[in-house]
Motif scaffolding. Structure first.
Motif, PDB file in Angstrom:
ATOM      1  N   SER A 207      -0.947  55.916  69.197  1.00 52.93           N
ATOM      2  CA  SER A 207      -1.016  56.478  67.844  1.00 52.93           C
ATOM      3  C   SER A 207      -0.866  55.422  66.761  1.00 52.93           C
ATOM      4  CB  SER A 207       0.064  57.552  67.672  1.00 52.93           C
ATOM      5  OG  SER A 207       1.301  57.100  68.169  1.00 52.93           O
ATOM      6  N   ARG A 208      -0.220  54.301  67.096  1.00 54.47           N
ATOM      7  CA  ARG A 208       0.074  53.282  66.078  1.00 54.47           C
ATOM      8  C   ARG A 208      -0.054  51.888  66.695  1.00 54.47           C
ATOM      9  NH1 ARG A 208       5.389  53.302  64.943  1.00 54.47           N
ATOM     10  NH2 ARG A 208       6.036  54.857  66.463  1.00 54.47           N
TER      11      ARG A 208
ATOM     12  N   ILE B 271      -0.350  48.262  68.244  1.00 54.80           N
ATOM     13  CA  ILE B 271      -1.196  47.589  69.239  1.00 54.80           C
ATOM     14  C   ILE B 271      -1.977  48.618  70.067  1.00 54.80           C
ATOM     15  CG2 ILE B 271      -1.115  46.146  71.315  1.00 54.80           C
ATOM     16  CD1 ILE B 271       1.346  44.714  70.059  1.00 54.80           C
TER      17      ILE B 271
ATOM     18  N   ALA C 105       3.975  59.968  71.395  1.00 55.90           N
ATOM     19  CA  ALA C 105       5.233  60.693  71.616  1.00 55.90           C
ATOM     20  C   ALA C 105       5.427  61.753  70.546  1.00 55.90           C
ATOM     21  CB  ALA C 105       6.403  59.712  71.615  1.00 55.90           C
ATOM     22  N   SER C 106       5.373  61.347  69.265  1.00 56.99           N
ATOM     23  CA  SER C 106       5.627  62.326  68.198  1.00 56.99           C
ATOM     24  C   SER C 106       4.643  62.264  67.033  1.00 56.99           C
ATOM     25  CB  SER C 106       7.057  62.144  67.678  1.00 56.99           C
ATOM     26  OG  SER C 106       7.236  60.813  67.270  1.00 56.99           O
ATOM     27  N   SER C 107       3.865  61.180  66.918  1.00 56.62           N
ATOM     28  CA  SER C 107       2.953  61.039  65.757  1.00 56.62           C
ATOM     29  C   SER C 107       1.645  61.786  65.995  1.00 56.62           C
ATOM     30  CB  SER C 107       2.645  59.568  65.502  1.00 56.62           C
ATOM     31  OG  SER C 107       3.814  58.840  65.280  1.00 56.62           O
TER      32      SER C 107
ATOM     33  N   ASP D 230       6.009  62.165  76.483  1.00 55.70           N
ATOM     34  CA  ASP D 230       7.022  61.101  76.500  1.00 55.70           C
ATOM     35  C   ASP D 230       6.910  60.443  77.869  1.00 55.70           C
ATOM     36  OD1 ASP D 230       9.269  59.569  76.872  1.00 55.70           O
ATOM     37  OD2 ASP D 230      10.670  61.041  76.051  1.00 55.70           O
ATOM     38  N   VAL D 231       6.339  59.244  77.912  1.00 57.32           N
ATOM     39  CA  VAL D 231       6.029  58.640  79.211  1.00 57.32           C
ATOM     40  C   VAL D 231       7.259  58.050  79.918  1.00 57.32           C
ATOM     41  CG1 VAL D 231       3.579  58.286  78.716  1.00 57.32           C
ATOM     42  CG2 VAL D 231       5.202  56.433  78.233  1.00 57.32           C
TER      43      VAL D 231
ATOM     44  N   ASN E 105       1.170  50.670  77.295  1.00 62.00           N
ATOM     45  CA  ASN E 105       1.483  50.003  76.023  1.00 62.00           C
ATOM     46  C   ASN E 105       2.722  50.562  75.333  1.00 62.00           C
ATOM     47  OD1 ASN E 105       0.679  48.606  73.288  1.00 62.00           O
ATOM     48  ND2 ASN E 105       0.835  50.802  72.836  1.00 62.00           N
TER      49      ASN E 105
ATOM     50  N   TYR F 129      15.502  44.844  75.826  1.00 60.86           N
ATOM     51  CA  TYR F 129      14.043  44.703  75.717  1.00 60.86           C
ATOM     52  C   TYR F 129      13.533  43.570  76.616  1.00 60.86           C
ATOM     53  CZ  TYR F 129       9.548  44.263  73.162  1.00 60.86           C
ATOM     54  OH  TYR F 129       8.218  44.197  72.806  1.00 60.86           O
TER      55      TYR F 129
ATOM     56  N   LYS G 207      10.983  43.908  79.725  1.00 60.63           N
ATOM     57  CA  LYS G 207       9.687  43.218  79.702  1.00 60.63           C
ATOM     58  C   LYS G 207       9.572  42.202  80.844  1.00 60.63           C
ATOM     59  CE  LYS G 207       7.812  45.310  76.141  1.00 60.63           C
ATOM     60  NZ  LYS G 207       6.655  46.218  76.328  1.00 60.63           N
TER      61      LYS G 207
ATOM     62  N   GLY H 254       3.126  37.780  71.334  1.00 62.09           N
ATOM     63  CA  GLY H 254       4.267  37.176  70.635  1.00 62.09           C
ATOM     64  C   GLY H 254       4.655  38.113  69.506  1.00 62.09           C
TER      65      GLY H 254
ATOM     66  N   ILE I  51       3.517  40.338  66.609  1.00 66.39           N
ATOM     67  CA  ILE I  51       2.299  40.989  66.137  1.00 66.39           C
ATOM     68  C   ILE I  51       2.694  41.907  64.970  1.00 66.39           C
ATOM     69  CG2 ILE I  51       0.329  42.434  66.813  1.00 66.39           C
ATOM     70  CD1 ILE I  51       0.562  39.775  68.453  1.00 66.39           C
TER      71      ILE I  51
ATOM     72  N   THR J 289       3.068  44.896  63.291  1.00 66.03           N
ATOM     73  CA  THR J 289       3.049  46.355  63.511  1.00 66.03           C
ATOM     74  C   THR J 289       4.349  46.929  62.935  1.00 66.03           C
ATOM     75  OG1 THR J 289       4.258  46.344  65.610  1.00 66.03           O
ATOM     76  CG2 THR J 289       1.863  46.040  65.746  1.00 66.03           C
TER      77      THR J 289
HETATM   78  P1  NAP Z   1       4.772  50.433  67.471  1.00 72.02           P
HETATM   79  O1  NAP Z   1       3.887  50.077  66.335  1.00 72.02           O
HETATM   80  O2  NAP Z   1       6.203  50.755  67.213  1.00 72.02           O
HETATM   81  O3  NAP Z   1       4.088  51.661  68.255  1.00 72.02           O
HETATM   82  C1  NAP Z   1       4.710  52.181  69.392  1.00 72.02           C
HETATM   83  C2  NAP Z   1       3.835  53.220  70.036  1.00 72.02           C
HETATM   84  O4  NAP Z   1       4.521  53.695  71.217  1.00 72.02           O
HETATM   85  C3  NAP Z   1       3.576  54.416  69.155  1.00 72.02           C
HETATM   86  O5  NAP Z   1       2.252  54.861  69.356  1.00 72.02           O
HETATM   87  C4  NAP Z   1       4.576  55.450  69.680  1.00 72.02           C
HETATM   88  O6  NAP Z   1       4.167  56.798  69.535  1.00 72.02           O
HETATM   89  C5  NAP Z   1       4.574  55.102  71.160  1.00 72.02           C
HETATM   90  N1  NAP Z   1       5.762  55.624  71.835  1.00 72.02           N
HETATM   91  C6  NAP Z   1       7.075  55.459  71.492  1.00 72.02           C
HETATM   92  N2  NAP Z   1       7.864  56.123  72.350  1.00 72.02           N
HETATM   93  C7  NAP Z   1       7.037  56.729  73.243  1.00 72.02           C
HETATM   94  C8  NAP Z   1       7.243  57.542  74.373  1.00 72.02           C
HETATM   95  N3  NAP Z   1       8.488  57.874  74.771  1.00 72.02           N
HETATM   96  N4  NAP Z   1       6.163  57.997  75.056  1.00 72.02           N
HETATM   97  C9  NAP Z   1       4.900  57.687  74.652  1.00 72.02           C
HETATM   98  N5  NAP Z   1       4.647  56.893  73.608  1.00 72.02           N
HETATM   99  C10 NAP Z   1       5.697  56.418  72.911  1.00 72.02           C
HETATM  100  O7  NAP Z   1       4.794  49.270  68.564  1.00 72.02           O
HETATM  101  P2  NAP Z   1       3.785  48.055  68.804  1.00 72.02           P
HETATM  102  O8  NAP Z   1       4.274  46.891  68.061  1.00 72.02           O
HETATM  103  O9  NAP Z   1       2.390  48.501  68.648  1.00 72.02           O
HETATM  104  O10 NAP Z   1       4.080  47.761  70.352  1.00 72.02           O
HETATM  105  C11 NAP Z   1       3.230  48.205  71.398  1.00 72.02           C
HETATM  106  C12 NAP Z   1       3.626  47.508  72.687  1.00 72.02           C
HETATM  107  O11 NAP Z   1       3.510  46.095  72.514  1.00 72.02           O
HETATM  108  C13 NAP Z   1       5.069  47.763  73.098  1.00 72.02           C
HETATM  109  O12 NAP Z   1       5.161  47.847  74.509  1.00 72.02           O
HETATM  110  C14 NAP Z   1       5.786  46.537  72.604  1.00 72.02           C
HETATM  111  O13 NAP Z   1       6.977  46.298  73.318  1.00 72.02           O
HETATM  112  C15 NAP Z   1       4.736  45.488  72.859  1.00 72.02           C
HETATM  113  N6  NAP Z   1       4.913  44.266  72.071  1.00 72.02           N
HETATM  114  C16 NAP Z   1       4.873  44.323  70.713  1.00 72.02           C
HETATM  115  C17 NAP Z   1       5.035  43.129  70.009  1.00 72.02           C
HETATM  116  C18 NAP Z   1       4.987  43.085  68.504  1.00 72.02           C
HETATM  117  O14 NAP Z   1       5.248  42.024  67.956  1.00 72.02           O
HETATM  118  N7  NAP Z   1       4.653  44.152  67.810  1.00 72.02           N
HETATM  119  C19 NAP Z   1       5.257  41.934  70.687  1.00 72.02           C
HETATM  120  C20 NAP Z   1       5.296  41.927  72.066  1.00 72.02           C
HETATM  121  C21 NAP Z   1       5.112  43.111  72.749  1.00 72.02           C
HETATM  122  P3  NAP Z   1       4.642  57.670  68.250  1.00 72.02           P
HETATM  123  O15 NAP Z   1       3.789  57.162  67.116  1.00 72.02           O
HETATM  124  O16 NAP Z   1       4.321  59.065  68.623  1.00 72.02           O
HETATM  125  O17 NAP Z   1       6.085  57.374  68.044  1.00 72.02           O
END
Ligand code: NAP
Length: 255
Positions: A22-23, A25, A45-47, A71-72, A98, A163, A167, A194, A196, A198
């Protein structure tokens, strides 16, 4: 977004589940795989509004997508998600694990519930979805599983014991499952972003400090992670790659 002309769609006819689409990456990954012609399952999950808006964006451009809430981190919800996908599409070709959260705090302040919530989604969720997808992929002896890990799982990061542990666990899990499923034509790889831009990183206040550790001197964009995922999903481009971790991190980790 623009869906490629039919003869250029590398993933036409394929079904891809992207958890947490939903949001951030996950959203960028869903869009990227949709441009290649895949039918996208937009898990969230909720969006619900954001997920439905993404489906609308993909379908308006001529692609195919369906939003499914689950909720995965919860086994029953994962089973229900995969049952719904099979009822609707009758196949699963690509799984992108993801979905992820952070609950950052220093070790001495970390509550067991902060630890558990992150492990439950970021590690157990990957196990539950991979197990469910692999049961389906094994029968047709092909599939691509792509797990989003993090540089934090490779190099550690103060305030992220939960975290980083999850990971790093995803990396070990990726390698083991890659070995178990290789003989059945299923590849399993990980992508390690690294920093990103978001919602997850928008809360961080020490940007200046962080940039010192990034040779390319900027945050990455979700689309830059999505490009790597598209490559790993593509056939035959990535058919001979399994059990690997690919960094998309502006040079933070150099082996
Ligand atoms: P984000 O913007 O916070 O988005 C998180 C996403 O996960 C949202 O779509 C959210 O859905 C979903 N989510 C949360 N809880 C969930 C659940 N229980 N079941 C199903 N979906 C769920 O995060 P992001 O930055 O895109 O990160 C995506 C992935 O990349 C994550 O695994 C994160 O650890 C990894 N990552 C991110 C970064 C970074 O810098 N951003 C760096 C390294 C790794 P809702 O919208 O419904 O809440």
């Amino acid at each position: 977004m623009e869906i490629l002309p039919e003869n250029l769609r590398s993933l036409r006819g394929q079904v891809a589940i992207v958890t947490g689409a939903s949001r951030g990456i996950g959203r960028a990954i869903a869009l990227e795989l949709a441009t290649q012609g895949a039918y996208i399952i937009v898990n969230y999950a909720s969006s619900s509004r954001a997920a439905e808006a993404l489906v609308e964006e993909i379908t308006t451009a001529g692609g195919q997508a369906l939003a499914l809430q689950a909720d995965v981190s919860q086994a029953e919800q994962v089973d229900a998600l995969f049952n719904s996908v099979m009822e609707k599409c009758d196949r699963i070709d690509i799984l992108v694990n993801n979905a992820g959260i952070t609950r950052d705090t220093l070790l001495l302040r970390m509550k067991p519930e902060d630890w558990q919530a992150v492990i439950d989604l970021n590690l157990t969720g990957v196990f539950l979805c991979t197990r469910a997808a692999s049961k389906i992929m094994l029968k047709k002896r092909s599939g691509r599983i792509i797990n989003i890990t993090s540089v934090a799982g490779q190099m550690g990061n103060p305030g992220q014991a939960n975290y980083s542990a999850a990971k790093a666990g995803v990396i070990g899990f990726t390698k083991t499952v890659a070995k178990e499923l290789a003989s059945r034509g299923i590849t399993v790889n990980a992508v390690a972003p690294g920093f990103i831009a978001t919602d997850m990183t928008s809360k961080l206040s020490n940007t200046e400090e962080i940039l010192k550790f990034i040779p390319l001197n900027r945050y990455g964009q979700p689309e830059e992670v999505a490009g790597m995922v598209r490559f790993l999903a593509a056939d035959p481009a990535a058919a001979y790659i399994t059990g690997q971790v690919f960094n998309v991190d502006g040079g933070m980790v150099m082996a």
